[in-house]
Design a protein around this motif. Structure first.
Motif, PDB file in Angstrom:
ATOM      1  N   LEU A   1      12.614  -1.287   7.729  1.00 20.30           N
ATOM      2  CA  LEU A   1      12.645  -0.020   8.468  1.00 20.30           C
ATOM      3  C   LEU A   1      11.337   0.275   9.189  1.00 20.30           C
ATOM      4  N   CYS A   2      10.206   0.178   8.477  1.00 21.13           N
ATOM      5  CA  CYS A   2       8.928   0.589   9.071  1.00 21.13           C
ATOM      6  C   CYS A   2       8.003  -0.581   9.403  1.00 21.13           C
ATOM      7  N   ARG A   3       8.358  -1.791   9.023  1.00 23.44           N
ATOM      8  CA  ARG A   3       7.599  -3.014   9.305  1.00 23.44           C
ATOM      9  C   ARG A   3       6.236  -3.059   8.624  1.00 23.44           C
ATOM     10  N   LYS A   4       6.028  -2.278   7.560  1.00 24.13           N
ATOM     11  CA  LYS A   4       4.790  -2.347   6.774  1.00 24.13           C
ATOM     12  C   LYS A   4       4.932  -3.473   5.752  1.00 24.13           C
ATOM     13  N   PRO A   5       3.815  -4.063   5.287  1.00 27.55           N
ATOM     14  CA  PRO A   5       3.901  -5.164   4.317  1.00 27.55           C
ATOM     15  C   PRO A   5       4.499  -4.721   2.983  1.00 27.55           C
ATOM     16  N   VAL A   6       5.367  -5.552   2.437  1.00 27.33           N
ATOM     17  CA  VAL A   6       5.965  -5.303   1.119  1.00 27.33           C
ATOM     18  C   VAL A   6       5.766  -6.535   0.243  1.00 27.33           C
ATOM     19  N   LYS A   7       5.882  -6.330  -1.074  1.00 22.72           N
ATOM     20  CA  LYS A   7       5.800  -7.443  -2.014  1.00 22.72           C
ATOM     21  C   LYS A   7       7.044  -7.441  -2.884  1.00 22.72           C
ATOM     22  N   LYS A   8       7.425  -8.620  -3.308  1.00 25.45           N
ATOM     23  CA  LYS A   8       8.609  -8.773  -4.153  1.00 25.45           C
ATOM     24  C   LYS A   8       8.213  -8.493  -5.590  1.00 25.45           C
ATOM     25  N   LEU A   9       9.020  -7.703  -6.280  1.00 26.92           N
ATOM     26  CA  LEU A   9       8.771  -7.379  -7.683  1.00 26.92           C
ATOM     27  C   LEU A   9       9.464  -8.381  -8.584  1.00 26.92           C
TER      28      LEU A   9
ATOM     29  N   ASN B   1       0.863  -1.172   0.000  1.00 30.49           N
ATOM     30  CA  ASN B   1       0.000   0.000   0.000  1.00 30.49           C
ATOM     31  C   ASN B   1       0.906   1.230   0.000  1.00 30.49           C
ATOM     32  N   PRO B   2       1.109   1.876  -1.162  1.00 25.21           N
ATOM     33  CA  PRO B   2       2.077   2.986  -1.247  1.00 25.21           C
ATOM     34  C   PRO B   2       1.743   4.186  -0.361  1.00 25.21           C
ATOM     35  N   GLU B   3       0.466   4.370   0.056  1.00 23.82           N
ATOM     36  CA  GLU B   3       0.132   5.501   0.916  1.00 23.82           C
ATOM     37  C   GLU B   3       0.717   5.330   2.317  1.00 23.82           C
ATOM     38  N   GLU B   4       0.896   4.082   2.717  1.00 24.13           N
ATOM     39  CA  GLU B   4       1.472   3.798   4.032  1.00 24.13           C
ATOM     40  C   GLU B   4       2.946   3.458   3.852  1.00 24.13           C
ATOM     41  N   GLY B   5       3.663   3.510   4.920  1.00 22.25           N
ATOM     42  CA  GLY B   5       5.064   3.083   4.868  1.00 22.25           C
ATOM     43  C   GLY B   5       6.037   4.230   4.796  1.00 22.25           C
ATOM     44  N   CYS B   6       7.286   3.887   4.887  1.00 21.67           N
ATOM     45  CA  CYS B   6       8.368   4.867   4.877  1.00 21.67           C
ATOM     46  C   CYS B   6       8.707   5.260   3.438  1.00 21.67           C
ATOM     47  N   PRO B   7       9.485   6.326   3.249  1.00 23.41           N
ATOM     48  CA  PRO B   7       9.874   6.743   1.889  1.00 23.41           C
ATOM     49  C   PRO B   7      10.637   5.659   1.124  1.00 23.41           C
ATOM     50  N   SER B   8      11.369   4.818   1.857  1.00 27.81           N
ATOM     51  CA  SER B   8      12.143   3.769   1.200  1.00 27.81           C
ATOM     52  C   SER B   8      11.248   2.741   0.522  1.00 27.81           C
ATOM     53  N   CYS B   9      10.243   2.239   1.233  1.00 26.88           N
ATOM     54  CA  CYS B   9       9.404   1.198   0.638  1.00 26.88           C
ATOM     55  C   CYS B   9       8.307   1.778  -0.255  1.00 26.88           C
ATOM     56  N   LYS B  10       8.011   3.074  -0.136  1.00 26.91           N
ATOM     57  CA  LYS B  10       7.030   3.691  -1.041  1.00 26.91           C
ATOM     58  C   LYS B  10       7.538   3.665  -2.479  1.00 26.91           C
ATOM     59  N   ARG B  11       8.805   4.036  -2.648  1.00 26.04           N
ATOM     60  CA  ARG B  11       9.357   4.084  -4.012  1.00 26.04           C
ATOM     61  C   ARG B  11      10.051   2.776  -4.392  1.00 26.04           C
ATOM     62  N   GLY B  12      10.220   1.872  -3.435  1.00 29.45           N
ATOM     63  CA  GLY B  12      10.838   0.580  -3.701  1.00 29.45           C
ATOM     64  C   GLY B  12      12.301   0.561  -3.308  1.00 29.45           C
ATOM     65  N   PHE B  13      12.786  -0.624  -2.982  1.00 30.58           N
ATOM     66  CA  PHE B  13      14.192  -0.773  -2.612  1.00 30.58           C
ATOM     67  C   PHE B  13      14.691  -2.125  -3.082  1.00 30.58           C
ATOM     68  N   ASP B  14      16.013  -2.229  -3.230  1.00 32.76           N
ATOM     69  CA  ASP B  14      16.684  -3.460  -3.638  1.00 32.76           C
ATOM     70  C   ASP B  14      17.443  -4.019  -2.444  1.00 32.76           C
ATOM     71  N   LEU B  15      17.473  -5.341  -2.375  1.00 31.79           N
ATOM     72  CA  LEU B  15      18.127  -5.986  -1.247  1.00 31.79           C
ATOM     73  C   LEU B  15      18.822  -7.248  -1.736  1.00 31.79           C
ATOM     74  N   ARG B  16      20.087  -7.416  -1.346  1.00 33.61           N
ATOM     75  CA  ARG B  16      20.825  -8.635  -1.678  1.00 33.61           C
ATOM     76  C   ARG B  16      20.569  -9.653  -0.582  1.00 33.61           C
ATOM     77  N   ARG B  17      20.042 -10.818  -0.985  1.00 34.03           N
ATOM     78  CA  ARG B  17      19.718 -11.879  -0.025  1.00 34.03           C
ATOM     79  C   ARG B  17      20.123 -13.220  -0.614  1.00 34.03           C
ATOM     80  N   PRO B  18      20.518 -14.176   0.239  1.00 32.47           N
ATOM     81  CA  PRO B  18      20.806 -15.522  -0.252  1.00 32.47           C
ATOM     82  C   PRO B  18      19.546 -16.157  -0.835  1.00 32.47           C
TER      83      PRO B  18
END
Length: 83
Positions: free
Chosen positions: A38-46, A10-27
């Motif tokens: 950062l803000c613990r709001k729900p995110v989805k993988k693109l 939900n782009p209206e909720e959340g921090c500026p980082s997850c509103k515009r999207g972020f990249d993360l390196r994970r195994p």
């Protein structure tokens, strides 16, 4: 390690980082994120695009030999001969 892209569900909720999207390196063996770190709001993988090499011309025998392949040619008696 691959890079995964995430964006807020939900782009209206959340921090500026997850509103515009972020990249993360994970195994690869880790489960995908479900909440923003950062803000613990729900995110989805693109789903992102990927690049595959394009070969515009067929490989020549010399190119294949340079790449380490063994080149065989079938003869009329059914046997193969190394080139």
């Amino acid at each position: 390690m691959p890079t995964y892209s995430y964006i807020a569900e939900n782009p209206e909720e959340g921090c500026p980082s997850c509103k515009r999207g972020f990249d993360l390196r994970r195994p690869m063996d880790r489960a995908p994120l479900t909440h923003c770190p950062l803000c613990r709001k729900p995110v989805k993988k693109l789903v992102s695009g990927f690049s595959t090499p394009k070969i515009t011309k067929p490989l020549s025998i010399s190119d294949a030999k340079k790449a380490g392949f063994t080149i065989l040619e079938k003869r009329c008696d059914g046997n193969y001969e190394r080139l």
